[in-house]
Design a protein around this motif. Structure first.
Motif, PDB file in Angstrom:
ATOM      1  N   THR A   1       9.169 -22.341  27.198  1.00  0.00           N
ATOM      2  CA  THR A   1       8.337 -21.232  26.758  1.00  0.00           C
ATOM      3  C   THR A   1       8.860 -19.944  27.601  1.00  0.00           C
ATOM      4  OG1 THR A   1       6.602 -22.223  26.249  1.00  0.00           O
ATOM      5  CG2 THR A   1       5.993 -20.021  26.532  1.00  0.00           C
ATOM      6  N   LEU A   2       9.270 -19.852  28.816  1.00  0.00           N
ATOM      7  CA  LEU A   2       9.853 -18.849  29.488  1.00  0.00           C
ATOM      8  C   LEU A   2      11.040 -18.422  28.826  1.00  0.00           C
ATOM      9  CD1 LEU A   2       8.498 -19.822  33.166  1.00  0.00           C
ATOM     10  CD2 LEU A   2       7.683 -17.894  31.603  1.00  0.00           C
ATOM     11  N   ARG A   3      11.988 -19.333  28.574  1.00  0.00           N
ATOM     12  CA  ARG A   3      13.254 -19.232  28.256  1.00  0.00           C
ATOM     13  C   ARG A   3      13.286 -18.450  26.870  1.00  0.00           C
ATOM     14  NH1 ARG A   3      16.048 -24.968  30.108  1.00  0.00           N
ATOM     15  NH2 ARG A   3      16.513 -24.308  32.292  1.00  0.00           N
ATOM     16  N   ARG A   4      12.313 -19.086  26.183  1.00  0.00           N
ATOM     17  CA  ARG A   4      11.993 -18.544  24.682  1.00  0.00           C
ATOM     18  C   ARG A   4      11.968 -17.089  24.706  1.00  0.00           C
ATOM     19  NH1 ARG A   4       8.090 -21.345  22.672  1.00  0.00           N
ATOM     20  NH2 ARG A   4       9.571 -22.932  21.678  1.00  0.00           N
ATOM     21  N   TYR A   5      11.348 -16.622  25.707  1.00  0.00           N
ATOM     22  CA  TYR A   5      10.778 -15.168  25.860  1.00  0.00           C
ATOM     23  C   TYR A   5      11.819 -14.402  26.723  1.00  0.00           C
ATOM     24  CZ  TYR A   5       6.829 -15.585  22.879  1.00  0.00           C
ATOM     25  OH  TYR A   5       5.980 -15.800  22.013  1.00  0.00           O
ATOM     26  N   GLY A   6      12.848 -15.086  27.233  1.00  0.00           N
ATOM     27  CA  GLY A   6      13.777 -14.214  27.930  1.00  0.00           C
ATOM     28  C   GLY A   6      13.298 -14.054  29.361  1.00  0.00           C
ATOM     29  N   VAL A   7      12.545 -15.000  30.020  1.00  0.00           N
ATOM     30  CA  VAL A   7      11.898 -14.757  31.156  1.00  0.00           C
ATOM     31  C   VAL A   7      12.637 -15.821  32.014  1.00  0.00           C
ATOM     32  CG1 VAL A   7       9.923 -15.029  32.871  1.00  0.00           C
ATOM     33  CG2 VAL A   7       9.629 -14.018  30.390  1.00  0.00           C
ATOM     34  N   PRO A   8      13.377 -15.175  33.048  1.00  0.00           N
ATOM     35  CA  PRO A   8      14.107 -16.064  33.954  1.00  0.00           C
ATOM     36  C   PRO A   8      13.178 -17.051  35.044  1.00  0.00           C
ATOM     37  CG  PRO A   8      14.893 -13.802  34.307  1.00  0.00           C
ATOM     38  CD  PRO A   8      13.711 -13.929  33.421  1.00  0.00           C
ATOM     39  N   CYS A   9      13.570 -18.155  35.045  1.00  0.00           N
ATOM     40  CA  CYS A   9      12.543 -19.026  35.885  1.00  0.00           C
ATOM     41  C   CYS A   9      13.244 -20.204  37.030  1.00  0.00           C
ATOM     42  CB  CYS A   9      11.655 -20.005  34.636  1.00  0.00           C
ATOM     43  SG  CYS A   9      10.752 -21.029  35.721  1.00  0.00           S
ATOM     44  N   SER A  10      12.973 -20.085  38.027  1.00  0.00           N
ATOM     45  CA  SER A  10      13.775 -20.949  38.802  1.00  0.00           C
ATOM     46  C   SER A  10      12.465 -21.900  39.237  1.00  0.00           C
ATOM     47  CB  SER A  10      14.348 -20.092  40.210  1.00  0.00           C
ATOM     48  OG  SER A  10      13.320 -19.314  40.924  1.00  0.00           O
ATOM     49  N   TYR A  11      12.917 -23.087  39.955  1.00  0.00           N
ATOM     50  CA  TYR A  11      11.917 -24.016  40.009  1.00  0.00           C
ATOM     51  C   TYR A  11      12.246 -25.057  41.347  1.00  0.00           C
ATOM     52  CZ  TYR A  11      14.749 -26.282  36.624  1.00  0.00           C
ATOM     53  OH  TYR A  11      15.766 -26.521  36.017  1.00  0.00           O
ATOM     54  N   GLY A  12      11.330 -25.731  41.801  1.00  0.00           N
ATOM     55  CA  GLY A  12      11.614 -26.901  42.615  1.00  0.00           C
ATOM     56  C   GLY A  12      11.898 -27.927  41.734  1.00  0.00           C
TER      57      GLY A  12
ATOM     58  N   VAL B   1      -2.999 -25.049  24.202  1.00  0.00           N
ATOM     59  CA  VAL B   1      -2.102 -24.327  23.747  1.00  0.00           C
ATOM     60  C   VAL B   1      -0.970 -25.180  23.175  1.00  0.00           C
ATOM     61  CG1 VAL B   1      -2.328 -22.369  25.449  1.00  0.00           C
ATOM     62  CG2 VAL B   1      -0.665 -24.348  25.750  1.00  0.00           C
ATOM     63  N   GLN B   2      -1.142 -26.550  22.802  1.00  0.00           N
ATOM     64  CA  GLN B   2      -0.012 -27.345  21.938  1.00  0.00           C
ATOM     65  C   GLN B   2       0.246 -26.839  20.532  1.00  0.00           C
ATOM     66  OE1 GLN B   2      -1.663 -31.253  22.295  1.00  0.00           O
ATOM     67  NE2 GLN B   2      -0.169 -31.910  23.714  1.00  0.00           N
ATOM     68  N   GLY B   3       1.175 -26.280  20.254  1.00  0.00           N
ATOM     69  CA  GLY B   3       1.765 -26.192  19.136  1.00  0.00           C
ATOM     70  C   GLY B   3       1.511 -24.384  18.908  1.00  0.00           C
ATOM     71  N   VAL B   4       1.091 -23.863  20.213  1.00  0.00           N
ATOM     72  CA  VAL B   4       1.010 -22.375  20.256  1.00  0.00           C
ATOM     73  C   VAL B   4       2.238 -21.609  20.785  1.00  0.00           C
ATOM     74  CG1 VAL B   4      -0.425 -20.426  20.824  1.00  0.00           C
ATOM     75  CG2 VAL B   4      -1.498 -22.571  19.995  1.00  0.00           C
ATOM     76  N   ASN B   5       2.680 -20.631  20.167  1.00  0.00           N
ATOM     77  CA  ASN B   5       3.774 -19.909  20.965  1.00  0.00           C
ATOM     78  C   ASN B   5       3.589 -18.505  20.884  1.00  0.00           C
ATOM     79  OD1 ASN B   5       5.637 -22.024  21.402  1.00  0.00           O
ATOM     80  ND2 ASN B   5       5.984 -22.131  19.372  1.00  0.00           N
ATOM     81  N   ASP B   6       2.452 -17.933  20.427  1.00  0.00           N
ATOM     82  CA  ASP B   6       2.138 -16.797  20.374  1.00  0.00           C
ATOM     83  C   ASP B   6       1.252 -16.418  21.605  1.00  0.00           C
ATOM     84  OD1 ASP B   6       1.736 -13.724  19.093  1.00  0.00           O
ATOM     85  OD2 ASP B   6      -0.358 -14.262  19.625  1.00  0.00           O
ATOM     86  N   PRO B   7       1.602 -15.480  22.769  1.00  0.00           N
ATOM     87  CA  PRO B   7       1.015 -15.248  23.808  1.00  0.00           C
ATOM     88  C   PRO B   7      -0.615 -14.892  23.747  1.00  0.00           C
ATOM     89  CG  PRO B   7       3.094 -14.404  24.097  1.00  0.00           C
ATOM     90  CD  PRO B   7       2.985 -14.700  22.690  1.00  0.00           C
ATOM     91  N   ASP B   8      -0.803 -13.955  22.521  1.00  0.00           N
ATOM     92  CA  ASP B   8      -2.119 -13.492  22.382  1.00  0.00           C
ATOM     93  C   ASP B   8      -3.233 -14.704  21.853  1.00  0.00           C
ATOM     94  OD1 ASP B   8      -1.727 -10.835  23.040  1.00  0.00           O
ATOM     95  OD2 ASP B   8      -0.849 -10.371  21.239  1.00  0.00           O
ATOM     96  N   GLU B   9      -2.630 -15.681  20.951  1.00  0.00           N
ATOM     97  CA  GLU B   9      -3.204 -16.717  20.417  1.00  0.00           C
ATOM     98  C   GLU B   9      -3.555 -17.764  21.747  1.00  0.00           C
ATOM     99  OE1 GLU B   9      -3.058 -20.321  17.675  1.00  0.00           O
ATOM    100  OE2 GLU B   9      -1.442 -18.918  17.346  1.00  0.00           O
ATOM    101  N   ALA B  10      -2.592 -17.824  22.367  1.00  0.00           N
ATOM    102  CA  ALA B  10      -2.616 -18.690  23.633  1.00  0.00           C
ATOM    103  C   ALA B  10      -3.707 -18.299  24.615  1.00  0.00           C
ATOM    104  CB  ALA B  10      -1.121 -18.816  24.404  1.00  0.00           C
ATOM    105  N   TYR B  11      -3.762 -16.857  24.993  1.00  0.00           N
ATOM    106  CA  TYR B  11      -4.682 -16.285  25.874  1.00  0.00           C
ATOM    107  C   TYR B  11      -6.231 -16.735  25.300  1.00  0.00           C
ATOM    108  CZ  TYR B  11      -7.613 -12.923  28.469  1.00  0.00           C
ATOM    109  OH  TYR B  11      -8.375 -12.237  28.964  1.00  0.00           O
ATOM    110  N   ALA B  12      -6.488 -16.585  23.963  1.00  0.00           N
ATOM    111  CA  ALA B  12      -7.711 -16.762  23.365  1.00  0.00           C
ATOM    112  C   ALA B  12      -8.043 -18.199  23.428  1.00  0.00           C
ATOM    113  CB  ALA B  12      -7.596 -16.320  21.701  1.00  0.00           C
ATOM    114  N   ARG B  13      -7.113 -18.930  23.095  1.00  0.00           N
ATOM    115  CA  ARG B  13      -7.635 -20.515  23.306  1.00  0.00           C
ATOM    116  C   ARG B  13      -7.831 -20.758  24.772  1.00  0.00           C
ATOM    117  NH1 ARG B  13      -4.118 -24.180  19.213  1.00  0.00           N
ATOM    118  NH2 ARG B  13      -4.268 -23.115  17.365  1.00  0.00           N
TER     119      ARG B  13
END
Length: 139
Positions: free
Chosen positions: A83-94, A115-127
């Protein structure tokens, strides 16, 4: 030191740390509650960097909705990373995990399920808000 490194350093002892231009916001609430609260409070988090203990797809979609510019996760799920990659948000992790589990360790996290099957941030927030409400009622 850049914002993301400051957020990572500020994570110690907290569940989430956000940083922008030396301004730091932390929370000790569990799960996605801090980000959901920040969004409901209409805090302007655009351009902040975030360090979080656990980032699944639900958290990633909230970061995108809030305008977070970079993320560090101690643990990130494959869905969160995608998801972060899809929206161009760099992510580093352990570490990377297949999915985030619930607090009992018996099943997928209810927020991830919401949020399974959801890719829209507004819809995700509502869910996510609806799921959080349901969980509160069940207690």
């Amino acid at each position: 030191m850049n914002d993301l490194q400051m957020a990572i350093d500020g994570l110690d002892g907290h569940t989430i740390c956000l940083c922008k231009d030396g301004r730091i916001i932390t929370s000790d609430k569990r799960g996605i509650a801090p980000m959901a609260d920040f969004i409901s409070e209409q805090r302007d988090m655009r351009g902040y960097s975030a360090a979080d203990l656990i980032v699944g797809k639900a958290a990633a979609l909230l970061f995108v909705k809030a305008g977070i510019k970079a993320v560090f996760a101690q643990t990130v799920s494959l869905g969160g990373l995608e998801t972060l990659r899809r929206y161009g948000v760099p992510c580093s992790y352990g570490e990377v995990t297949d999915f985030i589990v619930n607090r009992q360790g018996t099943d997928i996290c209810p927020m991830e399920r919401a949020v399974q099957g959801v890719n829209d941030p507004d819809e995700a927030y509502a869910r996510i808000c609806a799921q959080m409400s349901e969980l509160k009622k069940a207690r």
